[in-house]
Design a protein around this motif. Sequence first.
Motif, mmCIF file in Angstrom:
data_model
loop_
_atom_site.group_PDB
_atom_site.id
_atom_site.type_symbol
_atom_site.label_atom_id
_atom_site.label_comp_id
_atom_site.label_asym_id
_atom_site.label_seq_id
_atom_site.Cartn_x
_atom_site.Cartn_y
_atom_site.Cartn_z
ATOM 1 N N ASP A 73 0.466 -11.250 5.676
ATOM 2 C CA ASP A 73 1.787 -11.078 5.069
ATOM 3 C C ASP A 73 1.869 -11.765 3.705
ATOM 4 N N THR A 74 1.287 -12.945 3.603
ATOM 5 C CA THR A 74 1.277 -13.680 2.332
ATOM 6 C C THR A 74 0.506 -12.902 1.278
ATOM 7 N N ALA A 75 -0.636 -12.353 1.659
ATOM 8 C CA ALA A 75 -1.444 -11.571 0.720
ATOM 9 C C ALA A 75 -0.685 -10.333 0.255
ATOM 10 N N GLN A 76 0.006 -9.661 1.161
ATOM 11 C CA GLN A 76 0.773 -8.468 0.791
ATOM 12 C C GLN A 76 1.949 -8.830 -0.116
ATOM 13 N N SER A 77 2.580 -9.957 0.167
ATOM 14 C CA SER A 77 3.690 -10.421 -0.665
ATOM 15 C C SER A 77 3.207 -10.732 -2.088
ATOM 16 N N LEU A 78 2.052 -11.359 -2.191
ATOM 17 C CA LEU A 78 1.478 -11.653 -3.501
ATOM 18 C C LEU A 78 1.205 -10.367 -4.277
ATOM 19 N N LEU A 79 0.649 -9.371 -3.604
ATOM 20 C CA LEU A 79 0.367 -8.092 -4.268
ATOM 21 C C LEU A 79 1.655 -7.449 -4.769
ATOM 22 N N ARG A 80 2.701 -7.452 -3.947
ATOM 23 C CA ARG A 80 3.980 -6.867 -4.361
ATOM 24 C C ARG A 80 4.563 -7.611 -5.564
ATOM 25 N N THR A 81 4.479 -8.943 -5.550
ATOM 26 C CA THR A 81 5.014 -9.744 -6.644
ATOM 27 C C THR A 81 4.280 -9.447 -7.944
#
Length: 132
Positions: free
Chosen positions: A68-76
Motif C-alpha cells: 500500500d505504501t509503494a502504491q501511495s508513493l507511485l500515485r503521489t
Amino acid sequence: MLGNDVISTGRSHVETAQIRLSLQLRYDELTVEYDEAVAQSQVLRLVEVGDTAGDDQADSGTKTAERDTAQSLLRTILERRAQFEHALTRLAEGSYGWCEGCGDPIPVERLQIFPSATSCVSCQQSRERRAA
C-alpha cells in the motif's frame, strides 16, 4: 504593443525559457523518481510472491502495508508530475503565473516555492476550505 523581447504575460523570452527549463527539469526528475519507484515496487512484488511460505497474519499485514505504501508513493509522484506537466502547458499557452480562479497574478514568491501553483493564496485557501 509589446516589444519582441517581452511576451504577453510581461515576462521576457529569457525569463520564460528559464521557467520552462526549471519546470522541465523537475518534471524529468519526477519521471526518474517514478521509474525507480515502479522498479522497486516490482521487486517488492517478486519477493512477496516468492516468500509467502510460512507467513502468519503479522507477515501478511506487513506485506500489505508495504504494498500500500509503494502504491501511495507511485500515485503521489504521478500527481506531482501531472502538476508540472500542467504548469508547462500553461507556460506554453501564456497563462502560467496567473490564478486559474480569479485571474490575478500569482506572487513570484509563491511560484518560487511551489512552481506548479495554479492559484493565488486566497483562491487556494478558499478551495481548501470548501474541500474540508
